[in-house]
Design an enzyme around this catalytic site. Structure first.
Site: not given
Length: 517
Positions: A170-171, A405-406
């Site tokens: 959970g939290g 782009g790499a």
């Protein structure tokens, strides 16, 4: 409540309370812990901190208005030293309310976090929690929020490290993954937002706790920085991390003794390291071990997106961050996970003023339908965004492929790389020859007689490699600062970082950047 009026009696009462607070869980909870061979929170803190340095605060804290409430309220908090440097620490106690967060628990953790903000020091959280304390209702949620909002002023100011021991649900998983580093223990760590029982009740899916949130699975999910084989190794990794990190962003990182320039002037073995076949794989880690002061790097998220290596190392005795492509995985292509991994690591280095060294061998971003569905567009953009945002010294070495782009996001000069070097084995282009022949000569090849296609294709690829991917094309146009012999690399990197040590970059006045979607 003691009613004694003598000083001796009051001292005896204090000692009795403190003794009770040392291990305040129920007899049944303590027996279960001991039967499982698990350590106590104070033992864990003792394994982490310098001997004799821990000063506990809040030992006698407990749930208000409950006469029989156990001391500590499920968490041990305080401050001490790691290798002589100040830290604050908190450790969940699973024997008290299952280590869940209640009112006093939240206030104790908030207090040590406030101390870290005031004095400027790392925060180490030893996590072993059942999550929110259900019986405390909204108070538990409020305390989670109190802890969470203190992470923001600490983020990028002082290192925050989480050690996941046992199950956290959970939290109790949100706070750790908001810290800089999350360390897990194989066979011991389990973390998830909702556990197997709740999932089975709500969705009908059946899965074991380990399959859902074990250390290896959560590493693959991108939620773990390092998997240790034991608790002691996990605590050792914290020491190793802090060896590379400053106490705060306003302090220098530790500096260690390093060999002199004459000892690293040349490494002839590097001249024969790169395979002649440009498509032959090799282990980038073998190369990285020869470029820095120590062959052992501290790799971060090693099993997540292994096609991109992110690690801490040292050059000239000083901390650096390493971002390197791994040809052994997906040929070194950058996929969506690798982009996320690289972007976050770059931001950590930038926050703590740690220079970044890019070692480049990548044929580009990874193509494919699955990658488009995974959001490669915006996740890939985050990597470029992080590179430009970083103002620390950025030094790039291209050892082989640097395509598309790499090439740009791996510390290229036009994307704010400070110094770019290349080996003569480097290949820099929009794309490789195999892809280029399809894009440029595809129709001509289809029109040619079948028996000539192989020859024509090879002819074009050889021409392309000679004239379009040659690193000298980039060097002639000023996109490479220097072509170097591989044997000279260690000295070149050392001198480059010395040159960039005083780098300052003016920022456009504004509130903050806006990350890509």
């Amino acid at each position: 409540m003691s009613t004694t009026t003598t000083t001796a009696g009051k001292l005896a009462d204090l000692r009795a309370r403190l003794e009770k607070a040392q291990d305040p869980g129920s007899e049944r909870a303590r027996k279960k812990r001991d039967d499982e061979g698990r350590t106590t929170p104070r033992q864990r803190i003792g394994m982490l901190l310098d001997a004799g340095s821990f000063m506990e605060i809040g030992a006698l804290g407990r749930t208000p208005d409950e006469e029989d409430a156990p001391y500590s309220d499920g968490v041990v908090t305080g401050y001490g030293r790691i290798d002589g440097r100040p830290v604050v620490v908190y450790a969940h106690d699973k024997t008290v309310y299952g280590g869940s967060v209640g009112q006093t628990f939240g206030r104790k953790v908030s207090e040590v976090m406030d101390m870290a903000i005031r004095i400027g020091c790392p925060v180490i959280g030893i996590q072993d929690s059942g999550g929110a304390r259900i019986q405390d209702a909204v108070t538990s949620l409020a305390m989670y929020s109190e802890i969470a909002r203190r992470q923001m002023p600490l983020s990028g100011y002082a290192p925050q490290i989480s050690i996941m021991l046992g199950k956290s649900a959970g939290g109790a998983v949100y706070a750790p993954v908001t810290t800089d580093f999350v360390i897990a223990v194989e066979g011991e760590t389990e973390m998830y937002v909702t556990g197997p029982a709740v999932i089975r009740e709500v969705t009908g899916e059946t899965i074991s706790s380990a399959e859902l949130g074990g250390a290896s699975q959560q590493m693959r999910n991108g939620n773990i920085s390092y998997i240790a084989e034991s608790e002691q190794e996990a605590f050792n990794v914290v020491h190793d991390l802090l060896d590379f990190l400053p106490t705060t962003c306003n302090d220098p990182a530790p500096v260690y003794l390093a060999p002199g320039d004459e000892a690293v002037a040349r490494d002839e073995s590097l001249n024969s390291f790169m395979p002649d076949d440009t498509n032959q794989g090799y282990d980038m880690l073998d190369l990285l071990g020869r470029l820095f002061d120590d062959p052992d790097l501290l790799e971060i998220q090693a099993e997540f997106a292994p096609n991109l290596i992110t690690a801490f190392a040292r050059i000239d005795g000083r901390s650096i961050g390493v971002v390197a492509n791994q040809p052994m995985e997906k040929a070194g292509c950058i996929d969506a996970d690798a982009a996320d991994k690289g972007a976050r690591f770059i931001r950590i280095c930038d926050a703590y003023n740690i220079p970044i060294v890019f070692i480049v061998d990548t044929p580009g971003y990874l193509p494919g339908v699955d990658q488009e569905k995974a959001g490669l567009i915006h996740r890939g953009a985050k990597l470029a965004f992080a590179v430009v945002e970083a103002t620390v010294p950025k030094v790039t070495l291209i050892v082989r492929k640097a395509y598309g782009g790499a090439y740009a996001v791996m510390g290229s000069k036009n994307l704010t790389g400070d110094l770019n070097f290349a080996w003569p084995t480097a290949q820099i282009a929009v794309m490789g020859s195999a892809a280029a022949v399809v894009m440029i000569q595809g129709k001509q090849l289809e029109a040619a007689p079948p028996e000539q296609r192989g020859y024509m294709k090879k002819l074009f690829m050889d021409f392309y490699d000679e004239n379009m991917t040659s690193p000298y094309v980039a060097a002639e146009r000023g996109f490479i600062d220097a072509m170097i012999e591989p044997a000279e690399t260690r000295l070149v990197l050392r001198r480059a970082l010395r040159q960039m040590e005083g780098k300052e970059e003016l920022q456009v006045p504004k509130k903050h950047n806006i990350m890509p979607m």
